[in-house]
Design an enzyme around this catalytic site. Structure first.
Site, PDB file in Angstrom:
ATOM      1  N   GLY A  11       0.773  -1.241   0.000  1.00  0.00           N
ATOM      2  CA  GLY A  11       0.000   0.000   0.000  1.00  0.00           C
ATOM      3  C   GLY A  11       0.800   1.285   0.000  1.00  0.00           C
ATOM      4  O   GLY A  11       0.352   2.309   0.521  1.00  0.00           O
ATOM      5  N   ASN A 119      -6.039   2.612 -13.182  1.00  0.00           N
ATOM      6  CA  ASN A 119      -5.075   1.610 -12.725  1.00  0.00           C
ATOM      7  C   ASN A 119      -3.662   2.152 -12.916  1.00  0.00           C
ATOM      8  O   ASN A 119      -3.393   2.903 -13.851  1.00  0.00           O
ATOM      9  CB  ASN A 119      -5.240   0.326 -13.546  1.00  0.00           C
ATOM     10  CG  ASN A 119      -4.237  -0.744 -13.142  1.00  0.00           C
ATOM     11  OD1 ASN A 119      -4.090  -1.056 -11.972  1.00  0.00           O
ATOM     12  ND2 ASN A 119      -3.538  -1.305 -14.121  1.00  0.00           N
ATOM     13  N   HIS A 121       0.111   0.981 -13.743  1.00  0.00           N
ATOM     14  CA  HIS A 121       0.867  -0.146 -14.307  1.00  0.00           C
ATOM     15  C   HIS A 121       2.360   0.200 -14.297  1.00  0.00           C
ATOM     16  O   HIS A 121       2.740   1.306 -14.687  1.00  0.00           O
ATOM     17  CB  HIS A 121       0.405  -0.405 -15.750  1.00  0.00           C
ATOM     18  CG  HIS A 121       1.057  -1.609 -16.349  1.00  0.00           C
ATOM     19  ND1 HIS A 121       0.675  -2.893 -16.049  1.00  0.00           N
ATOM     20  CD2 HIS A 121       2.104  -1.726 -17.226  1.00  0.00           C
ATOM     21  CE1 HIS A 121       1.442  -3.745 -16.711  1.00  0.00           C
ATOM     22  NE2 HIS A 121       2.308  -3.063 -17.431  1.00  0.00           N
ATOM     23  N   ASP A 158     -10.718  -0.572 -18.841  1.00  0.00           N
ATOM     24  CA  ASP A 158     -11.850  -1.003 -19.666  1.00  0.00           C
ATOM     25  C   ASP A 158     -11.963  -2.521 -19.532  1.00  0.00           C
ATOM     26  O   ASP A 158     -11.394  -3.108 -18.610  1.00  0.00           O
ATOM     27  CB  ASP A 158     -11.676  -0.549 -21.127  1.00  0.00           C
ATOM     28  CG  ASP A 158     -10.374  -1.045 -21.741  1.00  0.00           C
ATOM     29  OD1 ASP A 158      -9.769  -1.990 -21.175  1.00  0.00           O
ATOM     30  OD2 ASP A 158      -9.955  -0.499 -22.782  1.00  0.00           O
ATOM     31  N   GLY A 160     -10.620  -4.770 -21.281  1.00  0.00           N
ATOM     32  CA  GLY A 160      -9.378  -5.466 -21.623  1.00  0.00           C
ATOM     33  C   GLY A 160      -8.409  -5.467 -20.451  1.00  0.00           C
ATOM     34  O   GLY A 160      -8.753  -5.078 -19.351  1.00  0.00           O
ATOM     35  N   ASP A 162      -4.997  -3.832 -19.298  1.00  0.00           N
ATOM     36  CA  ASP A 162      -4.020  -2.754 -19.547  1.00  0.00           C
ATOM     37  C   ASP A 162      -4.224  -2.078 -20.904  1.00  0.00           C
ATOM     38  O   ASP A 162      -3.270  -1.647 -21.547  1.00  0.00           O
ATOM     39  CB  ASP A 162      -2.568  -3.281 -19.456  1.00  0.00           C
ATOM     40  CG  ASP A 162      -2.255  -3.874 -18.097  1.00  0.00           C
ATOM     41  OD1 ASP A 162      -2.794  -3.364 -17.100  1.00  0.00           O
ATOM     42  OD2 ASP A 162      -1.476  -4.837 -18.024  1.00  0.00           O
ATOM     43  N   GLU A 191       5.896   6.330  -9.445  1.00  0.00           N
ATOM     44  CA  GLU A 191       4.560   5.745  -9.326  1.00  0.00           C
ATOM     45  C   GLU A 191       3.693   6.593  -8.399  1.00  0.00           C
ATOM     46  O   GLU A 191       2.529   6.849  -8.687  1.00  0.00           O
ATOM     47  CB  GLU A 191       4.636   4.315  -8.757  1.00  0.00           C
ATOM     48  CG  GLU A 191       5.128   3.284  -9.730  1.00  0.00           C
ATOM     49  CD  GLU A 191       5.006   1.866  -9.184  1.00  0.00           C
ATOM     50  OE1 GLU A 191       5.238   0.938  -9.969  1.00  0.00           O
ATOM     51  OE2 GLU A 191       4.689   1.689  -7.998  1.00  0.00           O
TER      52      GLU A 191
END
Length: 206
Positions: A11, A119, A121, A158, A160, A162, A191
């Site tokens: 986290g 998200n 990645h 979505d 899919g 990534d 990040e």
């Protein structure tokens, strides 16, 4: 904007979002819920320390031990996704943030929160995305491919894997002699920045 943050592990990105919200009176988001798909995630402790409601939605907690052991991977994903959707509605959540969440959402939650799920990645999409590309697997693949740069991407989720619209990217060099660990150490601070930028963007553009 009231957000739910989905987590699976330590986290650190959740902590970056918590710290930013605390430090900025004009922060455009409020973390109203944290959900983990693993019961031992340290992220749950971070949520507790910040006074944020935290819940666990794992295959066992949603389906029960016997069903979870017999269920396919897709059945587990849908069951967890539906349970998270229910939680989000209970807490009046407006957007969902996947911060190191190591499962794939599916089913109704994707359509009901279309354009409202992001998200993070750990690579520069569209390269090094898709099934199996998470954590150190990504950094190993980047080094093996002889890439000169890597980084991280915040994108819309979505149906899919990534494949959603890219919102934010941060780049770092890949250096000679890099290991997955040294490359990750260079990407991690980026990040945190990308996550905050992405959530603020979502909150102010909605």
């Amino acid at each position: 904007m009231k957000i739910a943050v989905l987590v699976s592990g330590g986290g650190t990105n959740l902590q970056a979002l918590i710290d930013y919200e605390k430090a900025h009176a004009d922060c455009p988001y409020e973390i109203a819920l944290v959900v983990s798909n693993t019961k031992n995630a340290y992220a749950l402790e971070r949520a507790k320390n910040a006074g944020i409601p935290a819940e666990i939605r794992s295959p066992f907690s949603v389906l029960g031990k016997e069903k979870a052991e017999q269920a396919t991977r897709d059945e587990k994903r849908i069951a967890i996704s539906d349970a998270i959707l229910e939680l989000c509605k209970e807490h009046n959540i407006e957007a969902i943030v996947l911060a190191g969440y190591l499962s794939v959402l599916g089913g109704k939650i994707i359509t009901e929160y279309s354009g409202k799920i992001i998200n993070l990645h750990p690579a520069l999409l569209p390269k090094f995305g898709g099934v199996g590309m998470w954590g150190h697997n990504v950094h190993e693949a980047v080094i093996a491919a002889g890439e000169k740069e890597s980084g991280c991407t915040v994108h819309l989720v979505d149906s899919g894997c990534d494949t959603g619209k890219i919102l934010v990217q941060k780049k770092v060099p890949v250096l000679p002699g890099d290991t997955p660990d040294t490359l990750y150490a260079r990407i991690a601070p980026e990040e945190h920045k990308a996550m905050i930028e992405g959530v603020c963007l979502l909150a102010t553009q909605s």
